[in-house]
Design a protein around this motif. Structure first.
Motif, PDB file in Angstrom:
ATOM      1  N   UNK A   1      70.913  35.364  43.563  1.00 45.62           N
ATOM      2  CA  UNK A   1      70.949  33.736  43.364  1.00 45.62           C
ATOM      3  C   UNK A   1      69.895  32.885  44.122  1.00 45.62           C
ATOM      4  N   UNK A   2      69.720  33.440  45.631  1.00 47.09           N
ATOM      5  CA  UNK A   2      69.053  32.360  46.550  1.00 47.09           C
ATOM      6  C   UNK A   2      67.666  33.156  47.024  1.00 47.09           C
ATOM      7  N   UNK A   3      68.164  34.372  47.549  1.00 41.03           N
ATOM      8  CA  UNK A   3      67.015  35.192  48.145  1.00 41.03           C
ATOM      9  C   UNK A   3      65.919  35.725  47.320  1.00 41.03           C
ATOM     10  N   UNK A   4      66.192  36.029  46.163  1.00 44.54           N
ATOM     11  CA  UNK A   4      65.631  36.910  45.058  1.00 44.54           C
ATOM     12  C   UNK A   4      64.092  36.655  45.104  1.00 44.54           C
ATOM     13  N   UNK A   5      63.567  35.124  45.313  1.00 40.16           N
ATOM     14  CA  UNK A   5      62.209  34.707  45.202  1.00 40.16           C
ATOM     15  C   UNK A   5      61.349  35.624  46.312  1.00 40.16           C
ATOM     16  N   UNK A   6      61.835  35.535  47.429  1.00 42.34           N
ATOM     17  CA  UNK A   6      61.007  36.482  48.427  1.00 42.34           C
ATOM     18  C   UNK A   6      61.744  37.630  48.988  1.00 42.34           C
ATOM     19  N   UNK A   7      62.561  38.225  48.643  1.00 43.63           N
ATOM     20  CA  UNK A   7      63.623  39.436  48.991  1.00 43.63           C
ATOM     21  C   UNK A   7      64.359  39.964  47.837  1.00 43.63           C
ATOM     22  N   UNK A   8      64.111  41.296  47.320  1.00 44.24           N
ATOM     23  CA  UNK A   8      64.768  41.878  46.342  1.00 44.24           C
ATOM     24  C   UNK A   8      65.553  43.083  46.981  1.00 44.24           C
ATOM     25  N   UNK A   9      66.658  43.405  46.560  1.00 44.73           N
ATOM     26  CA  UNK A   9      67.087  44.819  46.921  1.00 44.73           C
ATOM     27  C   UNK A   9      68.106  45.206  45.892  1.00 44.73           C
ATOM     28  N   UNK A  10      68.185  46.464  45.568  1.00 39.72           N
ATOM     29  CA  UNK A  10      69.361  46.953  44.836  1.00 39.72           C
ATOM     30  C   UNK A  10      70.546  46.988  45.541  1.00 39.72           C
ATOM     31  N   UNK A  11      71.814  47.009  44.486  1.00 33.69           N
ATOM     32  CA  UNK A  11      72.935  46.898  44.906  1.00 33.69           C
ATOM     33  C   UNK A  11      73.337  48.179  45.994  1.00 33.69           C
ATOM     34  N   UNK A  12      72.848  49.406  45.513  1.00 26.77           N
ATOM     35  CA  UNK A  12      73.065  50.532  46.153  1.00 26.77           C
ATOM     36  C   UNK A  12      72.232  50.574  47.629  1.00 26.77           C
ATOM     37  N   UNK A  13      71.212  49.931  47.702  1.00 26.11           N
ATOM     38  CA  UNK A  13      70.467  49.842  49.024  1.00 26.11           C
ATOM     39  C   UNK A  13      71.439  48.925  49.956  1.00 26.11           C
ATOM     40  N   UNK A  14      71.836  47.690  49.288  1.00 27.35           N
ATOM     41  CA  UNK A  14      72.770  46.739  50.164  1.00 27.35           C
ATOM     42  C   UNK A  14      73.998  47.480  50.682  1.00 27.35           C
ATOM     43  N   UNK A  15      74.769  48.401  49.742  1.00 26.86           N
ATOM     44  CA  UNK A  15      75.861  49.135  50.497  1.00 26.86           C
ATOM     45  C   UNK A  15      75.437  50.028  51.452  1.00 26.86           C
ATOM     46  N   UNK A  16      74.277  50.662  51.359  1.00 25.10           N
ATOM     47  CA  UNK A  16      73.829  51.620  52.385  1.00 25.10           C
ATOM     48  C   UNK A  16      73.520  51.027  53.474  1.00 25.10           C
ATOM     49  N   UNK A  17      72.738  49.549  53.481  1.00 23.79           N
ATOM     50  CA  UNK A  17      72.581  49.017  55.014  1.00 23.79           C
ATOM     51  C   UNK A  17      73.811  48.751  55.622  1.00 23.79           C
ATOM     52  N   UNK A  18      74.643  48.026  54.544  1.00 25.34           N
ATOM     53  CA  UNK A  18      76.039  47.633  55.215  1.00 25.34           C
ATOM     54  C   UNK A  18      76.711  48.568  56.023  1.00 25.34           C
ATOM     55  N   UNK A  19      76.513  49.916  55.601  1.00 27.14           N
ATOM     56  CA  UNK A  19      77.142  50.962  56.373  1.00 27.14           C
ATOM     57  C   UNK A  19      76.360  51.079  57.675  1.00 27.14           C
ATOM     58  N   UNK A  20      75.157  51.278  57.554  1.00 30.28           N
ATOM     59  CA  UNK A  20      74.458  51.482  58.673  1.00 30.28           C
ATOM     60  C   UNK A  20      74.497  50.271  59.928  1.00 30.28           C
ATOM     61  N   UNK A  21      74.618  49.015  59.344  1.00 23.62           N
ATOM     62  CA  UNK A  21      74.672  47.885  60.233  1.00 23.62           C
ATOM     63  C   UNK A  21      76.185  47.940  61.033  1.00 23.62           C
ATOM     64  N   UNK A  22      77.413  48.529  60.239  1.00 19.36           N
ATOM     65  CA  UNK A  22      78.497  48.476  60.748  1.00 19.36           C
ATOM     66  C   UNK A  22      78.552  49.558  61.890  1.00 19.36           C
TER      67      UNK A  22
END
Lengths: 186, 186
Positions: free
Chosen positions: B27-48
């Motif tokens: 909705x909001x950041x897509x104009x300057x950054x895009x990510x696939x759902x699968x990547x988001x879940x993976x990053x969240x895991x790493x960040x935790x």
DNA sequence: ATTTCATATTCAACAAGTTCAATATAATAT
DNA sequence: ATATTATATTGAACTTGTTGAATATGAAAT
């Protein structure tokens, strides 16, 4: 996928080594595509395995030996197909900006810190505008480095024009943003 | 590196699931950054694992169970450091464009084929300009979806302004290029 | 003499991002 | 009844790109 096709495009002009390709990229295509030398050498290897290129070892006496790559018929076909087969959904390069990400969350840090970011980007952008002018000047030379077919240079100039226009707009945005930020009373 | 910080920024507004974050990005950041759902879940895991986030499993009855992520003190520090520590050399996102690569080598295909590419990009760009207008409209709403601190929305608008200006310039460049190409007699 | 520059390439580890499929539930629309 | 949409997450294989070091030669500059 585009690095491979950029290399094909340059090798379609003339045969070159990985080292030459690295230099050409830095000189002419750097505005819209960048690659590290190590990546270029790796891609060339893959492309040769694909049958898009052939290579020959050239023994030199004054300099280290080198490997000269040449495009094959198959490589030319691949290049021509790629050049005309534009699919907006599959083939567009996504725009990403860590800078805009920082600005988006700028409300979390002080106005002064955000202004510092803008000032740093401003300097970078001024340099970038100058680099685009250099590239345009290079393309306007009577005898360009790679090849001097006027038809080809016309297209190079279109890409340089994009770089000039976009970087000028970027500078406008920075100045507008700085002005707006300075008005804010937070 | 910016995806992690984009996720931190959104989680700093409020706790969310990976699914919510995926939607917010679109909705909001897509104009300057895009990510696939699968990547988001993976990053969240790493960040935790980094200690930037904690997560809780929430049992739902009408919908599948979900995992809600929350930012930690360490995560907030990481976000604030990243937001103000801009290093032009190390942290800028390189601009890449497969489209400009195609145009650069446009001399290898017919003028008509290149004009087709420009027409396809033109349609895409017109849509993009409209999307930027939608994003700006969203930011101008009295009660935005995530949070309604006026100070925060000001920064969102700066990024949307960049998108609007750049996409308008892109359209100008396309129209100039089409006009120039049509003049050429090759 | 020694450093720096230009030429020329290779490799390994890592980080980032894509593709695609699979799984599961419930509401809504045709 | 059946298909679609929305919710919610996981995983594996693959491609792309980055970092940084290592190796080697010869010319030019300090």
């Amino acid at each position: 996928m585009s690095l491979k096709h950029g290399l094909l495009g340059l090798l379609n002009y003339e045969s070159m080594t990985g080292y030459d390709l690295d230099k050409e990229f830095k000189q002419t295509l750097a505005y819209f595509w960048q690659a590290k030398a190590s990546q270029i050498y790796r891609e060339l290897d893959t492309m040769e395995q694909n049958g898009w290129l052939t290579s020959k070892r050239v023994i030199q006496e004054e300099k280290p030996n080198k490997r000269v790559y040449s495009i094959t018929e198959k490589g030319k076909q691949e290049l021509l197909n790629w050049l005309s087969a534009y699919d907006p959904v599959k083939n567009s390069t996504p725009f990403k900006s860590a800078f805009l990400m920082r600005i988006f969350f700028g409300g979390e840090i002080s106005k002064e810190k955000t202004l510092d970011l803008f000032q740093a980007l401003r300097e970078e952008t001024v340099t970038h505008v100058q680099e685009m002018e250099k590239i345009m000047a290079l393309f306007n030379e009577s005898d360009p480095n790679i090849i001097s077919k006027p038809n080809i240079v016309k297209y190079w100039k279109l890409t340089a024009m994009s770089g000039e226009m976009l970087s000028r707009t970027q500078l406008e945005w920075i100045d507008k943003s700085i002005a707006l930020l300075e008005e804010y009373n937070d």
